[in-house]
Enzyme design. Structure first.
Site, PDB file in Angstrom:
ATOM      1  N   ASP A  51       0.834  -1.203   0.000  1.00 15.65           N
ATOM      2  CA  ASP A  51       0.000   0.000   0.000  1.00 15.65           C
ATOM      3  C   ASP A  51       0.869   1.253   0.000  1.00 15.65           C
ATOM      4  O   ASP A  51       1.667   1.467   0.911  1.00 15.65           O
ATOM      5  CB  ASP A  51      -0.885  -0.005   1.261  1.00 15.65           C
ATOM      6  N   TYR A  56       2.720   9.943  -0.475  1.00 17.21           N
ATOM      7  CA  TYR A  56       3.834   9.460   0.343  1.00 17.21           C
ATOM      8  C   TYR A  56       5.199   9.792  -0.270  1.00 17.21           C
ATOM      9  O   TYR A  56       6.227   9.646   0.386  1.00 17.21           O
ATOM     10  CB  TYR A  56       3.732   7.947   0.598  1.00 17.21           C
ATOM     11  N   LYS A  85      -2.976   5.776  -4.487  1.00 15.92           N
ATOM     12  CA  LYS A  85      -4.111   6.631  -4.109  1.00 15.92           C
ATOM     13  C   LYS A  85      -4.042   7.966  -4.837  1.00 15.92           C
ATOM     14  O   LYS A  85      -2.971   8.581  -4.937  1.00 15.92           O
ATOM     15  CB  LYS A  85      -4.112   6.872  -2.592  1.00 15.92           C
ATOM     16  N   HIS A 118      -7.944   9.082  -2.235  1.00 16.20           N
ATOM     17  CA  HIS A 118      -7.252   9.092  -0.933  1.00 16.20           C
ATOM     18  C   HIS A 118      -8.133   9.638   0.176  1.00 16.20           C
ATOM     19  O   HIS A 118      -8.073   9.197   1.317  1.00 16.20           O
ATOM     20  CB  HIS A 118      -5.961   9.919  -1.047  1.00 16.20           C
ATOM     21  N   ASN A 168     -11.223   6.883   3.443  1.00 17.76           N
ATOM     22  CA  ASN A 168     -11.682   7.948   4.350  1.00 17.76           C
ATOM     23  C   ASN A 168     -13.067   8.472   3.964  1.00 17.76           C
ATOM     24  O   ASN A 168     -13.361   9.656   4.190  1.00 17.76           O
ATOM     25  CB  ASN A 168     -10.671   9.091   4.405  1.00 17.76           C
ATOM     26  N   SER A 222      -1.155   3.555  14.540  1.00 16.24           N
ATOM     27  CA  SER A 222      -0.689   4.655  13.683  1.00 16.24           C
ATOM     28  C   SER A 222       0.804   4.936  13.784  1.00 16.24           C
ATOM     29  O   SER A 222       1.471   4.588  14.755  1.00 16.24           O
ATOM     30  CB  SER A 222      -1.475   5.947  13.892  1.00 16.24           C
ATOM     31  N   TRP A 228       0.357  14.616  11.647  1.00 22.77           N
ATOM     32  CA  TRP A 228      -1.032  14.155  11.545  1.00 22.77           C
ATOM     33  C   TRP A 228      -1.646  13.719  12.877  1.00 22.77           C
ATOM     34  O   TRP A 228      -2.869  13.647  12.999  1.00 22.77           O
ATOM     35  CB  TRP A 228      -1.148  12.964  10.565  1.00 22.77           C
ATOM     36  N   LYS A 271       2.360  -1.381   8.743  1.00 21.11           N
ATOM     37  CA  LYS A 271       3.594  -0.723   8.313  1.00 21.11           C
ATOM     38  C   LYS A 271       4.723  -1.080   9.263  1.00 21.11           C
ATOM     39  O   LYS A 271       4.575  -0.990  10.480  1.00 21.11           O
ATOM     40  CB  LYS A 271       3.420   0.803   8.284  1.00 21.11           C
ATOM     41  N   ARG A 277      10.341  -6.834  12.789  1.00 21.86           N
ATOM     42  CA  ARG A 277       8.892  -6.636  12.929  1.00 21.86           C
ATOM     43  C   ARG A 277       8.146  -6.943  11.625  1.00 21.86           C
ATOM     44  O   ARG A 277       7.009  -7.417  11.657  1.00 21.86           O
ATOM     45  CB  ARG A 277       8.604  -5.216  13.425  1.00 21.86           C
ATOM     46  N   ILE A 278       8.783  -6.722  10.486  1.00 24.20           N
ATOM     47  CA  ILE A 278       8.164  -7.103   9.197  1.00 24.20           C
ATOM     48  C   ILE A 278       7.921  -8.611   9.197  1.00 24.20           C
ATOM     49  O   ILE A 278       6.817  -9.078   8.885  1.00 24.20           O
ATOM     50  CB  ILE A 278       9.069  -6.700   8.009  1.00 24.20           C
TER      51      ILE A 278
HETATM   52  N1  LIG Z   1      -5.698   6.080   3.530  1.00 21.36           N
HETATM   53  C1  LIG Z   1      -5.141   6.849   4.446  1.00 21.36           C
HETATM   54  O1  LIG Z   1      -5.531   8.016   4.636  1.00 21.36           O
HETATM   55  C2  LIG Z   1      -4.034   6.296   5.289  1.00 21.36           C
HETATM   56  C3  LIG Z   1      -3.680   6.937   6.481  1.00 21.36           C
HETATM   57  C4  LIG Z   1      -2.664   6.373   7.268  1.00 21.36           C
HETATM   58  C5  LIG Z   1      -2.024   5.223   6.843  1.00 21.36           C
HETATM   59  N2  LIG Z   1      -2.373   4.618   5.658  1.00 21.36           N
HETATM   60  C6  LIG Z   1      -1.696   3.380   5.180  1.00 21.36           C
HETATM   61  O2  LIG Z   1      -1.749   2.421   6.212  1.00 21.36           O
HETATM   62  C7  LIG Z   1      -0.418   2.004   6.524  1.00 21.36           C
HETATM   63  C8  LIG Z   1      -0.315   1.601   7.984  1.00 21.36           C
HETATM   64  O3  LIG Z   1      -0.732   2.649   8.879  1.00 21.36           O
HETATM   65  P1  LIG Z   1       0.309   3.482   9.765  1.00 21.36           P
HETATM   66  O4  LIG Z   1       1.409   3.967   8.907  1.00 21.36           O
HETATM   67  O5  LIG Z   1      -0.492   4.470  10.524  1.00 21.36           O
HETATM   68  O6  LIG Z   1       1.014   2.473  10.749  1.00 21.36           O
HETATM   69  P2  LIG Z   1       0.618   1.144  11.581  1.00 21.36           P
HETATM   70  O7  LIG Z   1       0.468   0.003  10.622  1.00 21.36           O
HETATM   71  O8  LIG Z   1      -0.487   1.430  12.538  1.00 21.36           O
HETATM   72  O9  LIG Z   1       1.990   0.923  12.353  1.00 21.36           O
HETATM   73  C9  LIG Z   1       2.392   1.826  13.360  1.00 21.36           C
HETATM   74  C10 LIG Z   1       3.799   1.546  13.846  1.00 21.36           C
HETATM   75  O10 LIG Z   1       3.868   0.250  14.402  1.00 21.36           O
HETATM   76  C11 LIG Z   1       5.207  -0.197  14.331  1.00 21.36           C
HETATM   77  N3  LIG Z   1       5.159  -1.676  14.214  1.00 21.36           N
HETATM   78  C12 LIG Z   1       4.957  -2.417  13.105  1.00 21.36           C
HETATM   79  N4  LIG Z   1       4.957  -3.728  13.399  1.00 21.36           N
HETATM   80  C13 LIG Z   1       5.149  -3.814  14.723  1.00 21.36           C
HETATM   81  C14 LIG Z   1       5.269  -4.903  15.625  1.00 21.36           C
HETATM   82  N5  LIG Z   1       5.162  -6.161  15.200  1.00 21.36           N
HETATM   83  N6  LIG Z   1       5.480  -4.628  16.944  1.00 21.36           N
HETATM   84  C15 LIG Z   1       5.606  -3.358  17.380  1.00 21.36           C
HETATM   85  N7  LIG Z   1       5.499  -2.287  16.578  1.00 21.36           N
HETATM   86  C16 LIG Z   1       5.275  -2.509  15.253  1.00 21.36           C
HETATM   87  C17 LIG Z   1       5.825   0.461  13.121  1.00 21.36           C
HETATM   88  O11 LIG Z   1       7.107   0.982  13.431  1.00 21.36           O
HETATM   89  P3  LIG Z   1       8.456   0.323  12.784  1.00 21.36           P
HETATM   90  O12 LIG Z   1       8.523   0.753  11.366  1.00 21.36           O
HETATM   91  O13 LIG Z   1       9.541   0.931  13.623  1.00 21.36           O
HETATM   92  O14 LIG Z   1       8.339  -1.175  12.947  1.00 21.36           O
HETATM   93  C18 LIG Z   1       4.843   1.569  12.765  1.00 21.36           C
HETATM   94  O15 LIG Z   1       5.436   2.842  12.736  1.00 21.36           O
HETATM   95  C19 LIG Z   1       0.443   3.210   6.131  1.00 21.36           C
HETATM   96  O16 LIG Z   1       1.799   2.865   6.012  1.00 21.36           O
HETATM   97  C20 LIG Z   1      -0.214   3.573   4.832  1.00 21.36           C
HETATM   98  O17 LIG Z   1       0.205   2.691   3.806  1.00 21.36           O
HETATM   99  C21 LIG Z   1      -3.374   5.139   4.895  1.00 21.36           C
END
Ligand SMILES: NC(=O)c1ccc[n+]([C@@H]2O[C@H](COP(=O)([O-])OP(=O)(O)OC[C@H]3O[C@@H](n4cnc5c(N)ncnc54)[C@H](OP(=O)(O)O)[C@@H]3O)[C@@H](O)[C@H]2O)c1
Length: 324
Positions: A51, A56, A85, A118, A168, A222, A228, A271, A277-278
């Site tokens: 995604d 971005y 998006k 988006h 959204n 998040s 944001w 993410k 963590r990936i």
């Molecule tokens: N449509 C929209 O408006 C919108 C808005 C926001 C996001 N998105 C999309 O959704 C994706 C995900 O949302 P998000 O970026 O808010 O982040 P998220 O998936 O909620 O992740 C938040 C944080 O968690 C950490 N993390 C990941 N795996 C983990 C684990 N196993 N244990 C502990 N921590 C962990 C990551 O840090 P590390 O990198 O340090 O692991 C990351 O910064 C975005 O990247 C984007 O592609 C879309």
């Protein structure tokens, strides 16, 4: 176990989307080159759904990662499900296809698997992603989202996007598209913030009733990007209930939060730019929550939103004022 790794659900247009997706957004201070390395690690770990977005500013890097894994014979193009998006400065119908073509050019790909609006809040067209006036206020644009949608339908017909959807959107905005006279394609998805503190149960039920997939972003609480997200917001993965369930299943709070979404029929994004963590996040396919666990998680809901778009609260299309 091998085929569980690539679990998909069928979209309302017949295409399939992998239920776990790799999120690629990172705050501005993170070097863009990290998006390429992380996307390669994600593909190696087994992620097939990626995604990203024009906003971005990493589609050149993410595209490079995908193309290099194809060149290495690790995956074929058709194994990858890539989402881009349409940014909100491109919502005028005549800007939709050029917007998608800009992304494709950066990606160096012929098509995207999914192209989504988006956000429903149009901003002034132009080079600036966040156009502001002399007082620093965002400059809105007025666009008929049904006309935007018709332009997306044309992109699907042209083969530039296999599937089209939204992000959204609230229920009212989805209904406006669904009720559009002459609708050719329904949105396949609505990508929204969704996690145990904002479980979107009403919007999810509505989407399910229309065969629209809900895609969860910020499912781990998040990115907490200062741009944001309010820095005083609670840290989801520190929640004691998530902690207790993690202990019970010998997993991690992140895996509990991801598994929760899969078991309620939500496609979930995760993410991470960290190799450990990936890889960890792929374990979401290796265990199950009980219906009791699911109830406990449902009870964590507090309608708490991390990404409020509060600088856009006066926008006529601000999506989050309605109940859902
Ligand atoms: N449509 C929209 O408006 C919108 C808005 C926001 C996001 N998105 C999309 O959704 C994706 C995900 O949302 P998000 O970026 O808010 O982040 P998220 O998936 O909620 O992740 C938040 C944080 O968690 C950490 N993390 C990941 N795996 C983990 C684990 N196993 N244990 C502990 N921590 C962990 C990551 O840090 P590390 O990198 O340090 O692991 C990351 O910064 C975005 O990247 C984007 O592609 C879309």
């Amino acid at each position: 176990k091998m085929d569980l790794k690539h679990q998909c659900v069928k979209l309302n247009d017949g295409h399939f989307i992998p239920v776990l997706g790799f999120g690629t957004y990172a705050p501005q201070e993170v070097p863009k080159s990290e998006a390429e390395e992380a996307t390669k690690l994600a593909i190696d770990a087994g992620f097939r759904h990626i995604d990203s977005a024009y906003l971005y500013e990493n589609e050149d890097k993410v595209g490079q990662a995908i193309r290099s894994k194809i060149a290495d014979g690790i995956v074929k193009r058709e194994d990858i499900f890539y989402t881009s998006k349409l940014w909100v400065t491109f919502l005028r119908p005549e800007l939709v296809r050029p917007g998608l073509e800009k992304s494709l050019k950066k990606l160096q790909l012929d098509y995207v698997d999914l192209y989504i609006i988006h956000n429903p809040m149009a901003l002034k067209p132009g080079e600036e992603l966040l156009p502001k006036d002399e007082h620093g206020k965002l400059i809105f644009d007025t666009v008929d989202l049904c006309a935007t949608w018709e332009a997306l339908e044309k992109c699907k017909d042209a083969g530039l996007a296999k599937s089209i959807g939204v992000s959204n959107f609230n229920r009212r905005q989805l209904e406006m598209i669904l009720n559009k006279p002459g609708l050719k394609y329904k949105p396949v998805c609505n990508q929204v913030e969704c996690h145990p503190y904002l479980n979107q149960s009403k919007l999810l039920n509505f989407c399910k009733s229309k065969d629209i997939v809900l895609v969860a972003y910020s499912a781990l609480g998040s990115h907490r990007d200062k741009k944001w997200v309010d820095q005083s917001s609670p840290i989801l993965l520190d929640d004691p209930v998530l902690g207790a369930l993690a202990k019970k299943h010998k997993r991690t709070p992140a895996l509990i939060a991801l598994r929760y979404q899969l078991q309620r029929g939500v496609v979930v994004l995760a993410k991470s730019y960290n190799e450990k963590r990936i890889k960890e996040n792929m374990q979401v396919f290796e265990f199950q929550l009980t219906s009791e666990d699911m109830k406990v998680l449902d009870n964590l809901n507090r309608n708490f939103r991390y990404v409020t778009f509060d600088t856009l609260i006066d926008h006529p299309n601000y999506p989050f004022s309605d109940e859902y």
